[in-house]
Motif scaffolding. Structure first.
Motif, short mmCIF file in Angstrom:
data_model
loop_
_atom_site.label_atom_id
_atom_site.label_comp_id
_atom_site.label_asym_id
_atom_site.label_seq_id
_atom_site.Cartn_x
_atom_site.Cartn_y
_atom_site.Cartn_z
N GLU A 72 -3.88 5.85 -2.11
CA GLU A 72 -4.78 4.69 -2.04
C GLU A 72 -5.93 4.93 -1.07
N VAL A 92 -9.52 6.00 -6.82
CA VAL A 92 -8.58 5.90 -5.70
C VAL A 92 -7.42 6.85 -5.97
N LYS A 130 -8.75 -6.43 -2.81
CA LYS A 130 -7.48 -5.92 -3.34
C LYS A 130 -6.55 -7.09 -3.64
N TYR A 154 -7.68 -3.06 -7.40
CA TYR A 154 -8.90 -3.01 -6.59
C TYR A 154 -10.03 -3.57 -7.44
N HIS A 164 -1.31 -2.24 -7.14
CA HIS A 164 -2.38 -2.96 -6.46
C HIS A 164 -3.62 -2.88 -7.34
N LYS A 183 -3.76 0.89 -8.88
CA LYS A 183 -3.09 1.99 -8.18
C LYS A 183 -1.89 1.45 -7.42
N ASN A 184 -0.71 1.97 -7.75
CA ASN A 184 0.53 1.62 -7.05
C ASN A 184 0.79 0.11 -7.05
#
Length: 427
Positions: free
Chosen positions: A217, A213, A187, A178, A176, A173-174
């Motif tokens: 986030e 997510v 992360k 996880y 990043h 996500k973005n």
């Protein structure tokens, strides 16, 4: 935007969800066990299997089995980065990172493992550096996080920021990543910096197996071994518990359709809505292979592809809305439907016709004297005008300004049944 609708006319008004499940036989696939599924920029579906890689072009499957430098054909993951490049991860004594060059499989890199180790590839994703270059990241259970950057490998082992190597899933996500493991969530950012205890206040005491997510986030849904939870702020609610021998392992949670979500357990697929209500469960008894699920993938046409140890199942979602006279139709006996523009539809009936607005689901009904109560049998949109065939009404035309005109009176054509247009525009 072109809007397609199904209008089913019955003696009741209700909403109903249906699914069409198609099993893809092993004869169409490179191997029986399918580990991963993805889609390329041309909308071809690609699969990673125990006997090579294959892609589906919408008509047939094409297989790619040989990769120079890689003696085995076992691939666990296949994905496309944001530049449209295919990457695949294989494992046979060593971990291999494979790409596609000039339509052929190409060995990008190999990571040698100790021969005694039998490791399991959990998932694979990408990060992007400041130059927008792709950085492949591989989760290897009980071994570590493998990162391939600048043509060299980086291994992340146990640390304060990554307290466990018992991995379950990986969520991107973005830019990043996880990493879900047995001691929580860590992360990894694009600078390859790790941080631990993500969402610790929410998931405390839970053995998390998979998460969803949102774009901010924030964790919205997650599962432990047996339960599905919803998260609102810092509030946690258990919304479903698996029954019997089912459990969540490498759980994928996908935003399936508008406010609907789907999560995979070991042998079943669970659909639930925005409010956390479970709506539908699909397993070996009603459409799936009775086998362990390895991966879920939602393609650009909202078809859900399910990879398992016995092949692939495709799940197509149909959302039906039923209308009849009590909902505003001129009559429940509808014989013909034609699209007028992006949002309006012409519905021909026995007592006239309705104009349906697909944006606000409203009807406008017309019972012109010219029809004399006759049944409309067919209709056709020709350059924005609706041509109408009817019993005892001849051939009519509804102009773009809403005026109904006679083309052939009943003295020439008493009963008109069907209309079509040839390739030169003739009716």
């Amino acid at each position: 935007m072109l809007i397609f609708i199904f209008i089913l006319l019955m003696n009741f008004s209700a909403n109903s969800q249906q699914f069409i499940t198609q099993k893809i036989t092993s004869s169409d696939l490179p191997g029986r066990t399918i580990y991963g599924i993805n889609q390329d920029p041309e909308n071809n579906i690609w699969v990673a299997s125990d006997n090579g890689i294959a892609y589906f072009d919408g008509l047939k499957w094409h297989q790619k089995r040989k990769c120079p430098g890689y003696l085995a054909n076992v691939y666990h993951v296949v994905k496309f980065d944001k530049h449209g490049k295919l990457w695949a991860v294989g494992y046979f004594k060593d971990i291999v990172l494979v790409s596609l060059k000039n339509q052929d499989l190409y060995l990008e890199a190999k990571y040698q493992l100790p021969e005694a180790l039998q490791k399991k590839i959990i998932d694979f994703s990408f990060l992007y550096d400041r130059n927008d270059s792709t950085i492949p990241v591989i989760l290897v259970k009980d071994f570590g996080v493998l990162i391939y950057k600048n043509k060299s490998w980086i291994k992340l082992g146990v640390s304060k920021e990554l307290p466990s190597l018992r991995f379950y899933s990986l969520t991107n996500k973005n830019n990043h990543l996880y990493i879900v493991h047995s001691k929580g969530i860590s992360k990894l950012d694009a600078s390859l910096k790790l941080s631990s205890n993500q969402f610790a206040g929410i998931i405390k005491g839970k053995n998390v197996r998979g998460i969803f997510v949102d774009n901010n986030e924030k964790i919205k849904w997650f599962v432990d071994k047996k339960n599905l939870y919803s998260v609102t702020g810092n509030s946690l609610k258990k919304i479903y518990t698996l029954k019997g021998s089912n459990y969540f392992e490498r759980a994928s949670i996908v935003n399936y359709f508008m406010d609907e979500y789907v999560v995979s357990a070991n042998r079943q697929i669970i659909f639930f809505n925005q409010n956390g209500n479970v709506e539908y469960i699909i397993d070996g008894s009603n459409g799936l292979y009775d086998a362990t699920i390895n991966d879920l993938f939602l393609d650009c046409e909202k078809v859900l592809w399910i990879a398992s140890y016995r092949g692939i199942a495709k799940l197509v979602h149909l959302d039906f809305v039923f209308y009849n006279k009590s909902d505003g139709l001129v009559n429940s006996d509808i014989a013909s439907i034609e699209q007028m523009n992006d949002s309006l539809f012409f519905l021909g009936s026995r007592e006239g016709y309705s104009i349906f607005n697909a944006q606000d689901h409203s009807f406008k009904n017309y019972k012109p004297e010219i029809l004399k109560g006759a049944r409309i049998t067919d209709c056709l949109n020709v350059d924005g005008e609706i041509w109408i065939a009817g019993e005892e009404s001849g051939l009519l035309k509804l102009t773009s300004n809403g005026k109904l005109e006679i083309v052939f009176p009943t003295s020439i054509s008493h009963n008109t049944v069907s209309i079509c247009e040839d390739d030169k525009g003739g009716i």
